[in-house]
Design an enzyme around this catalytic site. Structure first.
Site, mmCIF file in Angstrom:
data_model
loop_
_atom_site.group_PDB
_atom_site.id
_atom_site.type_symbol
_atom_site.label_atom_id
_atom_site.label_comp_id
_atom_site.label_asym_id
_atom_site.label_seq_id
_atom_site.Cartn_x
_atom_site.Cartn_y
_atom_site.Cartn_z
ATOM 1 N N GLY A 224 5.731 -4.854 -1.849
ATOM 2 C CA GLY A 224 6.030 -4.142 -3.098
ATOM 3 C C GLY A 224 6.435 -5.108 -4.197
ATOM 4 N N GLY B 169 9.561 9.314 -1.797
ATOM 5 C CA GLY B 169 8.353 8.718 -2.368
ATOM 6 C C GLY B 169 8.004 7.345 -1.809
ATOM 7 N N LYS C 179 -0.319 -5.218 6.142
ATOM 8 C CA LYS C 179 0.458 -6.208 5.386
ATOM 9 C C LYS C 179 0.488 -7.546 6.130
ATOM 10 C CE LYS C 179 3.247 -2.697 3.039
ATOM 11 N NZ LYS C 179 4.408 -1.829 3.156
ATOM 12 N N LYS D 228 -8.400 12.114 -10.753
ATOM 13 C CA LYS D 228 -9.312 12.847 -9.859
ATOM 14 C C LYS D 228 -9.882 14.130 -10.471
ATOM 15 C CE LYS D 228 -6.839 12.095 -5.791
ATOM 16 N NZ LYS D 228 -5.589 12.216 -5.710
ATOM 17 N N GLY E 34 7.958 2.039 -3.772
ATOM 18 C CA GLY E 34 8.428 2.763 -4.946
ATOM 19 C C GLY E 34 7.589 2.434 -6.164
ATOM 20 N N LYS F 199 -3.220 -1.937 0.347
ATOM 21 C CA LYS F 199 -3.261 -2.855 1.507
ATOM 22 C C LYS F 199 -4.230 -2.396 2.575
ATOM 23 C CE LYS F 199 0.221 0.093 1.760
ATOM 24 N NZ LYS F 199 1.464 0.491 1.163
ATOM 25 N N ILE G 224 8.632 -7.450 -4.185
ATOM 26 C CA ILE G 224 9.121 -8.785 -3.785
ATOM 27 C C ILE G 224 8.034 -9.822 -4.037
ATOM 28 C CG2 ILE G 224 10.048 -10.148 -1.881
ATOM 29 C CD1 ILE G 224 10.641 -7.605 -0.413
HETATM 30 N N1 HSE Z 1 4.752 3.304 2.769
HETATM 31 C C1 HSE Z 1 5.059 1.978 2.341
HETATM 32 C C2 HSE Z 1 6.486 1.666 2.747
HETATM 33 C C3 HSE Z 1 4.888 1.849 0.866
HETATM 34 O O1 HSE Z 1 7.190 2.613 3.136
HETATM 35 O O2 HSE Z 1 6.877 0.517 2.724
HETATM 36 C C4 HSE Z 1 4.924 0.441 0.355
HETATM 37 O O3 HSE Z 1 3.888 -0.344 0.852
#
Ligand code: HSE
Length: 382
Positions: A122, A175, A193, A38, A290, A93, A124
């Protein structure tokens, strides 16, 4: 193949790290040529640029990987990449669920593909498994704990009896959380999702805004304690079922039975389960959020492109969401119990009750009319 990376935050930096490490011969076949950041201050790598045109207009770049997050400019950048004949991979997403039809159409028009394994679940391999299952069978339904942040909060609240706000801050520090906490705690992250899983599972598009969405913002220790007293654990569940001409699709906190595998899913972990006729129930469990787990899924998609797998190019139709097709009993806590009198089966106390069996669309209707910003609702017998 050369990659242009849009975004160098939690996921983007993980993607660059995995590709730069060249651990396998598949990864050796790709390299990151440029990275969009950025501002000048964020240029911490010689490949960094603040000019997106250096990536989108570079004929040497074959794949654009978008890990910026947010709707715009991510949507415009991905669309331009596709229009320039580049393959796209996104972990975003929210953006893809909102612009699915538009971006799929753009990809088809230019003979390229768009890949989004990392956008849901994520690390998976959930999306990839849906593709494989569908090569043999129709998927009837899926349900999942799709959000690490809320699962972390719910697990800790149950374990330690802690308050919601304290646990939200802790999850944010680790995070897992979205930039806008509302995306996690109000269920919008799971809603995106679910919409993307519908595309993969049922090969159809749904309007993301038509997915009934309840979050955990208003949950209180009392709700968890009540659930525990009847042998249940509260989890935020996203689910969809294929009814042929329409689908049911929703996100709602649910009282799952303590003996259900879902009840045991700890901390930021995700679990997602599909059901199909020949395979039956198949559940996938792992790190749903993560940096490196999500980046792993992005790099898997990059390798899919190199190997020309998972082309996702066929035209899709839109199917309506009809949550009159999903019936259940619901736990509701509100100061406006009188508005629910026609559906109450039995009260728990002055403010909380269990409904009789009703369609989810009926609950939606009354909740909208009630307009209580502190209301908490859950599926009572999930
Ligand atoms: N904020 C989302 C979670 C990050 O906590 O699952 C992963 O999509």
């Amino acid at each position: 193949m050369k990659i242009g990376l849009l975004g160098h935050g939690v996921v983007g930096s993980g993607v660059a790290a995995i590709i730069d490490a060249n651990k396998t011969w598949e990864v050796e076949e790709v390299s990151v040529k440029k990275i969009l950041v950025k501002s000048e201050a964020e240029k911490n790598d010689p490949r960094c640029t603040t000019d997106v045109n250096e990536i989108l207009d570079d004929p040497d770049i074959d794949i654009v990987v978008e890990c910026m997050g947010g709707l715009e400019p991510a949507h415009t950048f991905v669309k331009r990449a596709l229009a320039n004949g580049k393959y796209a991979v996104t972990s975003n997403k929210k953006m893809l669920a909102a612009y699915c039809e538009d971006l799929f159409e753009e990809a088809r028009k230019h003979g390229v593909t768009i890949h989004y394994e990392a956008a849901c679940g994520g690390g998976i391999p959930w999306m990839a498994s849906l593709d494989r299952t569908r090569r043999v069978d129709d998927i009837q339904s899926f349900r999942g704990i799709f959000n690490g942040t809320t699962n972390y909060i719910l697990s800790k609240m149950k374990e330690e009896g802690s308050d919601f706000d304290v646990m939200l801050k802790e999850a944010q520090k680790l995070g897992y959380a979205e930039r806008d906490p509302s995306d996690d705690i109000d269920g919008y992250d799971v809603r995106s999702k679910v919409a993307l899983s519908v595309v993969k599972a049922f090969d159809d598009l749904v309007d993301v805004n038509a997915i009934s969405t309840y979050g955990i913002r208003n949950i209180k220790p009392f709700d968890l304690q009540y659930a525990a007293s009847i042998g249940r654990t509260v989890k935020l569940i996203g689910m969809a079922e294929n009814f042929g001409t329409s689908v049911s699709a929703f996100v709602i906190p649910s009282f799952v039975r303590d003996e259900d595998l879902f009840a045991a899913v700890p901390l930021n972990f995700n679990i997602i389960e599909s059901r199909s006729e020949t395979l039956g129930a198949a559940a996938f469990y792992g790190q749903g959020a993560g940096s490196l787990p999500t980046a792993h899924a992005v790099v898997q998609n990059v390798i899919d492109i190199v190997k020309n797998q998972d082309p996702e190019i066929n035209e899709k139709t839109s199917r309506p969401v009809n949550n009159a097709l999903h019936e259940g009993t619901f736990y509701v806590r509100t100061d406006k119990t009188n508005l629910f009198s026609s559906v109450i089966d039995h009260p728990i106390n002055e403010h909380a009750f269990i409904t009789r069996r009703i369609p989810l669309s009926r609950l939606d209707e009354i909740v909208r009319r009630t307009d209580d910003p502190l209301l908490f609702a859950a599926e009572a017998d999930a």
